[in-house]
Design a protein around this motif. Structure first.
Motif, PDB file in Angstrom:
ATOM      1  N   ALA A   1      61.394  77.597  82.241  1.00  0.00           N
ATOM      2  CA  ALA A   1      61.802  78.274  83.480  1.00  0.00           C
ATOM      3  C   ALA A   1      62.956  79.235  83.186  1.00  0.00           C
ATOM      4  O   ALA A   1      62.974  80.382  83.658  1.00  0.00           O
ATOM      5  CB  ALA A   1      62.231  77.248  84.526  1.00  0.00           C
ATOM      6  N   PHE A   2      63.911  78.773  82.381  1.00  0.00           N
ATOM      7  CA  PHE A   2      65.062  79.612  82.013  1.00  0.00           C
ATOM      8  C   PHE A   2      64.566  80.846  81.256  1.00  0.00           C
ATOM      9  O   PHE A   2      65.007  81.968  81.506  1.00  0.00           O
ATOM     10  CB  PHE A   2      66.032  78.799  81.152  1.00  0.00           C
ATOM     11  N   GLY A   3      63.617  80.614  80.349  1.00  0.00           N
ATOM     12  CA  GLY A   3      63.052  81.704  79.551  1.00  0.00           C
ATOM     13  C   GLY A   3      62.331  82.732  80.409  1.00  0.00           C
ATOM     14  O   GLY A   3      62.470  83.938  80.199  1.00  0.00           O
ATOM     15  N   LEU A   4      61.559  82.252  81.392  1.00  0.00           N
ATOM     16  CA  LEU A   4      60.850  83.177  82.284  1.00  0.00           C
ATOM     17  C   LEU A   4      61.848  84.102  82.986  1.00  0.00           C
ATOM     18  O   LEU A   4      61.610  85.307  83.135  1.00  0.00           O
ATOM     19  CB  LEU A   4      60.046  82.393  83.331  1.00  0.00           C
ATOM     20  N   MET A   5      62.977  83.541  83.414  1.00  0.00           N
ATOM     21  CA  MET A   5      63.977  84.356  84.107  1.00  0.00           C
ATOM     22  C   MET A   5      64.690  85.287  83.143  1.00  0.00           C
ATOM     23  O   MET A   5      65.043  86.416  83.498  1.00  0.00           O
ATOM     24  CB  MET A   5      64.958  83.447  84.845  1.00  0.00           C
ATOM     25  N   GLN A   6      64.915  84.820  81.912  1.00  0.00           N
ATOM     26  CA  GLN A   6      65.566  85.673  80.903  1.00  0.00           C
ATOM     27  C   GLN A   6      64.710  86.900  80.570  1.00  0.00           C
ATOM     28  O   GLN A   6      65.240  87.967  80.293  1.00  0.00           O
ATOM     29  CB  GLN A   6      65.793  84.873  79.614  1.00  0.00           C
ATOM     30  N   LEU A   7      63.393  86.709  80.611  1.00  0.00           N
ATOM     31  CA  LEU A   7      62.512  87.843  80.291  1.00  0.00           C
ATOM     32  C   LEU A   7      62.757  89.009  81.248  1.00  0.00           C
ATOM     33  O   LEU A   7      62.591  90.162  80.891  1.00  0.00           O
ATOM     34  CB  LEU A   7      61.042  87.420  80.334  1.00  0.00           C
ATOM     35  N   GLN A   8      63.143  88.685  82.495  1.00  0.00           N
ATOM     36  CA  GLN A   8      63.424  89.744  83.476  1.00  0.00           C
ATOM     37  C   GLN A   8      64.732  90.466  83.150  1.00  0.00           C
ATOM     38  O   GLN A   8      64.955  91.580  83.617  1.00  0.00           O
ATOM     39  CB  GLN A   8      63.560  89.152  84.892  1.00  0.00           C
ATOM     40  N   LEU A   9      65.610  89.795  82.421  1.00  0.00           N
ATOM     41  CA  LEU A   9      66.964  90.324  82.229  1.00  0.00           C
ATOM     42  C   LEU A   9      67.181  91.000  80.887  1.00  0.00           C
ATOM     43  O   LEU A   9      68.134  91.756  80.708  1.00  0.00           O
ATOM     44  CB  LEU A   9      67.988  89.171  82.345  1.00  0.00           C
ATOM     45  N   VAL A  10      66.292  90.733  79.934  1.00  0.00           N
ATOM     46  CA  VAL A  10      66.626  91.084  78.551  1.00  0.00           C
ATOM     47  C   VAL A  10      66.659  92.591  78.309  1.00  0.00           C
ATOM     48  O   VAL A  10      67.513  93.078  77.557  1.00  0.00           O
ATOM     49  CB  VAL A  10      65.725  90.317  77.547  1.00  0.00           C
ATOM     50  N   ASP A  11      65.815  93.362  78.996  1.00  0.00           N
ATOM     51  CA  ASP A  11      65.873  94.817  78.800  1.00  0.00           C
ATOM     52  C   ASP A  11      67.236  95.368  79.240  1.00  0.00           C
ATOM     53  O   ASP A  11      67.831  96.194  78.551  1.00  0.00           O
ATOM     54  CB  ASP A  11      64.763  95.524  79.597  1.00  0.00           C
ATOM     55  N   GLY A  12      67.696  94.899  80.391  1.00  0.00           N
ATOM     56  CA  GLY A  12      69.006  95.324  80.895  1.00  0.00           C
ATOM     57  C   GLY A  12      70.115  94.898  79.940  1.00  0.00           C
ATOM     58  O   GLY A  12      71.057  95.659  79.685  1.00  0.00           O
ATOM     59  N   GLU A  13      69.988  93.692  79.411  1.00  0.00           N
ATOM     60  CA  GLU A  13      71.000  93.175  78.487  1.00  0.00           C
ATOM     61  C   GLU A  13      71.071  94.046  77.228  1.00  0.00           C
ATOM     62  O   GLU A  13      72.163  94.399  76.761  1.00  0.00           O
ATOM     63  CB  GLU A  13      70.681  91.714  78.135  1.00  0.00           C
ATOM     64  N   ILE A  14      69.912  94.418  76.695  1.00  0.00           N
ATOM     65  CA  ILE A  14      69.894  95.256  75.488  1.00  0.00           C
ATOM     66  C   ILE A  14      70.513  96.620  75.799  1.00  0.00           C
ATOM     67  O   ILE A  14      71.327  97.145  75.032  1.00  0.00           O
ATOM     68  CB  ILE A  14      68.450  95.408  74.944  1.00  0.00           C
ATOM     69  N   HIS A  15      70.167  97.163  76.965  1.00  0.00           N
ATOM     70  CA  HIS A  15      70.732  98.456  77.377  1.00  0.00           C
ATOM     71  C   HIS A  15      72.260  98.377  77.450  1.00  0.00           C
ATOM     72  O   HIS A  15      72.969  99.250  76.930  1.00  0.00           O
ATOM     73  CB  HIS A  15      70.148  98.852  78.744  1.00  0.00           C
ATOM     74  N   ASN A  16      72.768  97.322  78.076  1.00  0.00           N
ATOM     75  CA  ASN A  16      74.220  97.193  78.238  1.00  0.00           C
ATOM     76  C   ASN A  16      74.922  96.960  76.898  1.00  0.00           C
ATOM     77  O   ASN A  16      76.022  97.459  76.667  1.00  0.00           O
ATOM     78  CB  ASN A  16      74.548  96.051  79.202  1.00  0.00           C
ATOM     79  N   ARG A  17      74.280  96.194  76.030  1.00  0.00           N
ATOM     80  CA  ARG A  17      74.873  95.967  74.702  1.00  0.00           C
ATOM     81  C   ARG A  17      74.921  97.268  73.909  1.00  0.00           C
ATOM     82  O   ARG A  17      75.833  97.505  73.133  1.00  0.00           O
ATOM     83  CB  ARG A  17      74.062  94.927  73.929  1.00  0.00           C
ATOM     84  N   ARG A  18      73.911  98.095  74.101  1.00  0.00           N
ATOM     85  CA  ARG A  18      73.877  99.363  73.379  1.00  0.00           C
ATOM     86  C   ARG A  18      75.098 100.208  73.742  1.00  0.00           C
ATOM     87  O   ARG A  18      75.700 100.844  72.884  1.00  0.00           O
ATOM     88  CB  ARG A  18      72.583 100.116  73.717  1.00  0.00           C
ATOM     89  N   GLU A  19      75.493 100.170  75.019  1.00  0.00           N
ATOM     90  CA  GLU A  19      76.664 100.942  75.435  1.00  0.00           C
ATOM     91  C   GLU A  19      77.928 100.431  74.751  1.00  0.00           C
ATOM     92  O   GLU A  19      78.781 101.219  74.346  1.00  0.00           O
ATOM     93  CB  GLU A  19      76.818 100.880  76.953  1.00  0.00           C
ATOM     94  N   ILE A  20      78.041  99.110  74.624  1.00  0.00           N
ATOM     95  CA  ILE A  20      79.204  98.531  73.921  1.00  0.00           C
ATOM     96  C   ILE A  20      79.170  98.979  72.453  1.00  0.00           C
ATOM     97  O   ILE A  20      80.190  99.390  71.889  1.00  0.00           O
ATOM     98  CB  ILE A  20      79.167  96.982  73.988  1.00  0.00           C
TER      99      ILE A  20
END
Ligand SMILES: *Cc1c(COP(=O)(O)O)cnc(C)c1O
Length: 397
Positions: free
Chosen positions: A247-266
């Motif tokens: 269940a946690f993984g299913l929700m993470q799949l929705q977030l991971v693109d945004g997370e990668i985008h934000n990390r790229r800015e850092i």
């Protein structure tokens, strides 16, 4: 010359900043999943969330034969058992998390350490062949920091010598190389979904194999070797992921693109601010690679920087910056491996040097940009001490 105490006072963060922080899904959404689990009373053993997660994950990572696991370490052990590697030697990197070597030990295989390439930080393919013996069964490289190995050359060597290739892809979630998923290379790849990784199911992992037959064997092995109620086909283990993690993984799949985008800015902030600091090497992104920005390693050259990596590490701690020395010490230094001939420091010069120079800076999507800039200013202030020192020495002569 600016006093260190003054530098620390000036750059100290109000709250501790760690090397990473997981992106958390909305609690309400997770509670909805929990309600479903409560209703079904199906907690583990290939439940509906497990099935859905495996399917969605397979789409996301662009790989056909995905089996999810309780963690990457057990998945790596199952990878070895799937390919029947249970004796002899496997060529691997010392510049990694301990699990990479330990899984060999647990499968009664002797690790043979091979030096790393100073650009990729991964197994140096030009040093692999001299380590191949009649005992060699496989190559176990790591895509360290999510940076792709030289997969083509490794494949060529493996084919010539009839060796398997298992990639420890624990850091390489969502990484692409030459337009393909990095998971498309080698016989088997293993991802980690540990809480410290870019994509997490709290604890967890996945094994990516090549064929339906292989995947079937993997799925038997991760469930005690049980094929049906009355048949045990092999010496399996318990590598299953449960419904709560899925269940946690299913929700993470929705977030991971945004997370990668934000990390790229850092990463861009760090890269820009640190590029010209004396004694700092920022690793360039590798060609033909879509990065995941899972880590931000830099190398410290003591002479030019004016301070060792270890001293910078201590100064950072005083400033509430909890950077990490990934991967120091080399796993070849651990007492269970240090007596192996391949573990000798003289045979691993690049890995030995990099391990004393590297430091991974905090990187995660919700890290404040201003905090990243403060960390850069702190590092630059430490380096500036050295310039002043040199200038002063110059005046004196
Ligand atoms: C985290 C990690 C592992 C182990 O993963 P777990 O899911 O915690 O078992 C293995 N190899 C590397 C390179 C890692 O960083």
């Amino acid at each position: 010359m600016q006093d260190l105490a003054e530098i620390i006072r000036e750059h100290k963060l109000a709250v501790p900043v760690y090397v990473t922080q997981p992106v958390m899904p909305k609690l309400e959404g997770y509670v909805e999943h929990l309600a479903g689990i409560w209703e079904r009373k199906w907690l583990t053993n290939d439940g509906p969330l497990h099935q859905e997660f495996e399917r969605r994950l397979s789409e996301y990572v662009d790989a056909d034969h995905v089996s999810v696991f309780c963690n990457a370490t057990i998945a790596l052990m199952v990878a070895l058992e799937t390919l029947r590697i249970d004796s002899g030697e496997v060529i691997t990197t010392p510049f990694t998390f301990p699990a990479t070597s330990h899984v060999l030990y647990w499968n009664r295989v002797r690790p043979v350490f091979c030096d790393i390439d100073p650009v990729t930080m991964n197994l140096d393919p030009s040093k692999i062949e001299r380590l191949i013996s009649p005992e060699t069964k496989a190559i176990l490289p790591v895509h360290v920091y999510g940076r792709p190995c030289d997969v083509e050359t490794i494949q060529r060597i493996a084919e010539i010598h009839g060796l398997h290739v298992i990639y420890d892809a624990a850091h390489a979630f969502a990484v692409r190389h030459k337009g393909k998923s990095i998971l498309a290379y080698g016989d088997i790849s293993v991802l980690s979904f540990h809480a410290t990784k870019l994509f997490t199911t709290i604890e967890g992992g996945a094994l990516i194999s090549r064929t339906d037959v292989q995947r079937k064997r993997v799925n038997f092995l991760k469930n005690f070797g049980i094929a049906d109620e009355e048949t045990v086909v092999g010496p399996g283990i318990n590598g299953k992921m449960n419904e709560f993690q899925a269940a946690f993984g299913l929700m993470q799949l929705q977030l991971v693109d945004g997370e990668i985008h934000n990390r790229r800015e850092i990463a861009l902030i760090y890269r820009e601010a640190l590029r010209h600091v004396a004694g700092i090497t920022v690793l360039e992104e590798l060609p033909d690679t879509e990065s995941n920005y899972a880590y931000f390693p830099i190398l410290i050259e003591t002479e030019d920087f004016g301070m060792s990596r270890d001293d910078l590490f201590v100064v950072m701690r005083h400033c509430n910056v909890f950077a990490r020395k990934y991967f120091y010490p080399l796993i070849s230094h651990a007492s269970c491996y240090s007596a192996l001939p391949s573990a000798a420091a003289v045979k691993l010069p690049v890995a030995e040097r990099v391990a004393t120079q590297v430091i991974c800076l905090p990187i995660y999507g919700s890290l404040e940009h201003e905090t990243a800039r403060t960390i850069c200013r702190l590092i630059a202030a430490c380096a500036a001490r050295r310039d002043r020192h040199a200038a002063l020495a110059g005046t004196l002569c």
